[in-house]
Design a protein around this motif. Structure first.
Motif, PDB file in Angstrom:
ATOM      1  N   GLU A 239      49.717  10.936  79.899  1.00  0.00           N
ATOM      2  CA  GLU A 239      51.031  10.433  80.310  1.00  0.00           C
ATOM      3  C   GLU A 239      51.674   9.606  79.204  1.00  0.00           C
ATOM      4  OE1 GLU A 239      49.858   8.433  83.802  1.00  0.00           O
ATOM      5  OE2 GLU A 239      49.995  10.213  85.079  1.00  0.00           O
ATOM      6  N   ILE A 240      50.874   8.796  78.529  1.00  0.00           N
ATOM      7  CA  ILE A 240      51.414   8.024  77.405  1.00  0.00           C
ATOM      8  C   ILE A 240      51.841   8.973  76.291  1.00  0.00           C
ATOM      9  CG2 ILE A 240      50.839   6.355  75.594  1.00  0.00           C
ATOM     10  CD1 ILE A 240      49.086   4.919  77.673  1.00  0.00           C
ATOM     11  N   GLY A 241      51.037  10.022  76.065  1.00  0.00           N
ATOM     12  CA  GLY A 241      51.419  11.020  75.075  1.00  0.00           C
ATOM     13  C   GLY A 241      52.736  11.691  75.425  1.00  0.00           C
ATOM     14  N   ILE A 242      52.927  12.015  76.697  1.00  0.00           N
ATOM     15  CA  ILE A 242      54.190  12.624  77.141  1.00  0.00           C
ATOM     16  C   ILE A 242      55.351  11.659  76.890  1.00  0.00           C
ATOM     17  CG2 ILE A 242      55.471  13.347  79.192  1.00  0.00           C
ATOM     18  CD1 ILE A 242      52.813  14.536  80.237  1.00  0.00           C
ATOM     19  N   SER A 243      55.128  10.382  77.140  1.00  0.00           N
ATOM     20  CA  SER A 243      56.174   9.390  76.868  1.00  0.00           C
ATOM     21  C   SER A 243      56.508   9.344  75.376  1.00  0.00           C
ATOM     22  CB  SER A 243      55.722   8.000  77.332  1.00  0.00           C
ATOM     23  OG  SER A 243      55.526   7.958  78.729  1.00  0.00           O
ATOM     24  N   LEU A 244      55.491   9.510  74.529  1.00  0.00           N
ATOM     25  CA  LEU A 244      55.711   9.446  73.086  1.00  0.00           C
ATOM     26  C   LEU A 244      56.488  10.650  72.563  1.00  0.00           C
ATOM     27  CD1 LEU A 244      52.271   8.098  71.787  1.00  0.00           C
ATOM     28  CD2 LEU A 244      54.386   6.825  72.192  1.00  0.00           C
ATOM     29  N   THR A 245      56.515  11.760  73.311  1.00  0.00           N
ATOM     30  CA  THR A 245      57.279  12.923  72.850  1.00  0.00           C
ATOM     31  C   THR A 245      58.758  12.606  72.730  1.00  0.00           C
ATOM     32  OG1 THR A 245      57.669  13.803  75.093  1.00  0.00           O
ATOM     33  CG2 THR A 245      55.653  14.521  73.943  1.00  0.00           C
ATOM     34  N   GLN A 246      59.202  11.565  73.421  1.00  0.00           N
ATOM     35  CA  GLN A 246      60.623  11.210  73.394  1.00  0.00           C
ATOM     36  C   GLN A 246      60.957  10.231  72.266  1.00  0.00           C
ATOM     37  OE1 GLN A 246      62.515  13.068  75.566  1.00  0.00           O
ATOM     38  NE2 GLN A 246      60.460  13.932  75.820  1.00  0.00           N
ATOM     39  N   GLU A 247      59.958   9.949  71.424  1.00  0.00           N
ATOM     40  CA  GLU A 247      60.138   9.066  70.270  1.00  0.00           C
ATOM     41  C   GLU A 247      60.787   7.731  70.663  1.00  0.00           C
ATOM     42  OE1 GLU A 247      62.211  11.188  67.231  1.00  0.00           O
ATOM     43  OE2 GLU A 247      60.740  12.813  67.153  1.00  0.00           O
ATOM     44  N   PRO A 248      60.183   7.034  71.634  1.00  0.00           N
ATOM     45  CA  PRO A 248      60.809   5.807  72.130  1.00  0.00           C
ATOM     46  C   PRO A 248      60.680   4.647  71.151  1.00  0.00           C
ATOM     47  CG  PRO A 248      58.655   6.069  73.123  1.00  0.00           C
ATOM     48  CD  PRO A 248      58.908   7.320  72.316  1.00  0.00           C
ATOM     49  N   ARG A 249      61.694   3.815  71.131  1.00  0.00           N
ATOM     50  CA  ARG A 249      61.614   2.524  70.448  1.00  0.00           C
ATOM     51  C   ARG A 249      61.078   1.457  71.403  1.00  0.00           C
ATOM     52  NH1 ARG A 249      67.363   1.341  67.990  1.00  0.00           N
ATOM     53  NH2 ARG A 249      66.224  -0.360  66.958  1.00  0.00           N
ATOM     54  N   VAL A 250      61.292   1.687  72.708  1.00  0.00           N
ATOM     55  CA  VAL A 250      60.777   0.795  73.752  1.00  0.00           C
ATOM     56  C   VAL A 250      60.026   1.661  74.759  1.00  0.00           C
ATOM     57  CG1 VAL A 250      61.347  -0.848  75.579  1.00  0.00           C
ATOM     58  CG2 VAL A 250      62.699  -0.817  73.468  1.00  0.00           C
ATOM     59  N   LEU A 251      58.775   1.292  75.038  1.00  0.00           N
ATOM     60  CA  LEU A 251      57.924   2.055  75.945  1.00  0.00           C
ATOM     61  C   LEU A 251      57.512   1.165  77.111  1.00  0.00           C
ATOM     62  CD1 LEU A 251      56.275   4.630  76.555  1.00  0.00           C
ATOM     63  CD2 LEU A 251      54.450   3.696  75.116  1.00  0.00           C
ATOM     64  N   LEU A 252      57.805   1.618  78.347  1.00  0.00           N
ATOM     65  CA  LEU A 252      57.450   0.901  79.555  1.00  0.00           C
ATOM     66  C   LEU A 252      56.242   1.581  80.196  1.00  0.00           C
ATOM     67  CD1 LEU A 252      60.353  -0.082  79.014  1.00  0.00           C
ATOM     68  CD2 LEU A 252      60.763  -0.039  81.479  1.00  0.00           C
ATOM     69  N   LEU A 253      55.190   0.813  80.449  1.00  0.00           N
ATOM     70  CA  LEU A 253      53.955   1.342  81.030  1.00  0.00           C
ATOM     71  C   LEU A 253      53.699   0.659  82.371  1.00  0.00           C
ATOM     72  CD1 LEU A 253      51.681   1.288  77.836  1.00  0.00           C
ATOM     73  CD2 LEU A 253      53.022   3.206  78.736  1.00  0.00           C
ATOM     74  N   ASP A 254      53.667   1.457  83.441  1.00  0.00           N
ATOM     75  CA  ASP A 254      53.489   0.927  84.786  1.00  0.00           C
ATOM     76  C   ASP A 254      52.022   1.045  85.193  1.00  0.00           C
ATOM     77  OD1 ASP A 254      53.875  -0.036  87.315  1.00  0.00           O
ATOM     78  OD2 ASP A 254      55.214   1.552  87.986  1.00  0.00           O
ATOM     79  N   GLU A 255      51.336  -0.090  85.259  1.00  0.00           N
ATOM     80  CA  GLU A 255      49.926  -0.169  85.662  1.00  0.00           C
ATOM     81  C   GLU A 255      49.053   0.802  84.860  1.00  0.00           C
ATOM     82  OE1 GLU A 255      48.740  -2.315  87.678  1.00  0.00           O
ATOM     83  OE2 GLU A 255      50.253  -2.918  89.129  1.00  0.00           O
ATOM     84  N   PRO A 256      49.020   0.704  83.543  1.00  0.00           N
ATOM     85  CA  PRO A 256      48.293   1.700  82.743  1.00  0.00           C
ATOM     86  C   PRO A 256      46.790   1.722  82.970  1.00  0.00           C
ATOM     87  CG  PRO A 256      48.981  -0.157  81.373  1.00  0.00           C
ATOM     88  CD  PRO A 256      49.662  -0.322  82.698  1.00  0.00           C
ATOM     89  N   THR A 257      46.172   0.642  83.467  1.00  0.00           N
ATOM     90  CA  THR A 257      44.720   0.643  83.668  1.00  0.00           C
ATOM     91  C   THR A 257      44.332   0.683  85.145  1.00  0.00           C
ATOM     92  OG1 THR A 257      44.467  -1.780  83.724  1.00  0.00           O
ATOM     93  CG2 THR A 257      44.452  -0.709  81.549  1.00  0.00           C
ATOM     94  N   SER A 258      45.294   0.925  86.018  1.00  0.00           N
ATOM     95  CA  SER A 258      45.020   0.910  87.456  1.00  0.00           C
ATOM     96  C   SER A 258      43.952   1.937  87.826  1.00  0.00           C
ATOM     97  CB  SER A 258      46.309   1.203  88.226  1.00  0.00           C
ATOM     98  OG  SER A 258      46.063   1.291  89.615  1.00  0.00           O
ATOM     99  N   GLY A 259      42.947   1.500  88.591  1.00  0.00           N
ATOM    100  CA  GLY A 259      41.916   2.387  89.108  1.00  0.00           C
ATOM    101  C   GLY A 259      40.863   2.806  88.109  1.00  0.00           C
ATOM    102  N   MET A 260      40.793   2.157  86.955  1.00  0.00           N
ATOM    103  CA  MET A 260      39.845   2.560  85.908  1.00  0.00           C
ATOM    104  C   MET A 260      38.610   1.671  85.875  1.00  0.00           C
ATOM    105  SD  MET A 260      42.171   3.413  82.599  1.00  0.00           S
ATOM    106  CE  MET A 260      43.582   4.505  82.696  1.00  0.00           C
ATOM    107  N   GLY A 261      37.519   2.259  85.387  1.00  0.00           N
ATOM    108  CA  GLY A 261      36.332   1.486  85.067  1.00  0.00           C
ATOM    109  C   GLY A 261      36.463   0.860  83.696  1.00  0.00           C
TER     110      GLY A 261
END
Length: 266
Positions: free
Chosen positions: A173-195
């Motif tokens: 999902e982060i990779g998909i966000s990077l396809t848009q070449e963002p200058r500002v990247l918003l990440l919603d709960e990136p570690t939710s549910g992880m060990g």
């Protein structure tokens, strides 16, 4: 006559480095319920900025307002000085702001690489049609491969997205966000549910993608916040409670009472 008194800026307003993303007096009402209440926030260019708060504090609503998925009842959102709250989300993306979502949003029956090719298509001159054969997207292959390497999925390029672990889907999902070449990247709960292993992987990835861009994240894991965030904004009942460094915020009595609890004494 005395010299004019220098007033401190409101909570959330910063001096110094240029502002990448700014909320000005944001209010969002839902049928009489005020989800965000006069939120003013300035996020510096090049920083990792965390938004925290208890459940129901208005974090997701604020994220949706910043990214254009909700329109404010009143107030403004500005990206590098340009007002964007009047624009649809796809135009905001083209101006340099991209986001991930708390709920996984990949194409499960496509491979990892195909997911990126489809995302890259939106910025290319290729027709934006779902029936475009994937073979026609191969001109975008080098870009897709570079992003796969950046997010640590190069060895998983041929796997179906449905077969990825939860943490790997976050990487995609982060990779998909990077396809848009963002200058500002918003990440919603990136570690939710992880060990712990997945959390460590995502923390390293956030540090990497933050090189040369601004990152804003909503995150409940305070260990993650303390390690990653340059500054933190705390919301409570839709209002901005405090903003500052992790040490400043964790020692604020209002934050301790509202959110951190005993962590403030550690």
């Amino acid at each position: 006559m005395t010299a004019q008194t220098q007033l401190a800026p409101p909570i959330g307003v910063v001096n110094g480095p240029s502002v990448a993303l700014e909320a000005r007096n944001l209010i969002k009402d839902f049928r009489g319920f005020r989800a965000t209440n006069d939120v003013t926030l300035a996020i510096r260019e090049g920083e990792i900025h965390a938004i925290i708060g208890p459940n129901g504090a208005g974090k997701t609503t604020l994220f949706n307002l910043l990214s254009g998925f909700l329109k404010p009842t009143s107030g403004e959102v500005r990206l590098f000085g340009e007002r964007i709250d009047t624009l649809p989300p796809h135009q905001i993306v083209r101006r340099g702001l991209s986001r991930s979502f708390q709920i996984s949003s990949v194409f499960p029956t496509m491979t990892v690489r195909e997911n990126l090719l489809v995302a890259l298509q939106s910025r290319s001159r290729l027709p934006g049609q779902f029936w475009t054969p994937l073979s026609r997207l191969e001109t975008l292959g080098p870009q897709a491969d570079a992003i796969l390497a950046d997010v640590g999925l190069a060895d998983s390029h041929a796997r179906l997205a449905a077969d990825l672990s939860h943490g790997e889907k976050r990487q995609l999902e982060i990779g998909i966000s990077l396809t848009q070449e963002p200058r500002v990247l918003l990440l919603d709960e990136p570690t939710s549910g992880m060990g712990s292993e997945g959390i460590d992987r995502v923390k390293a990835l956030v540090r990497q993608v933050a090189q040369g861009r601004t990152v804003v994240l909503v995150e409940h894991n305070m260990s993650v916040v303390s390690e990653l965030a340059d500054r933190i904004t705390v919301l409570q009942y839709g209002s901005l409670l405090a903003s500052g460094s992790y040490d400043e915020v964790r020692q604020d009595p209002r934050v301790i009472e509202a959110y951190l609890g005993d962590e403030g004494d550690e």
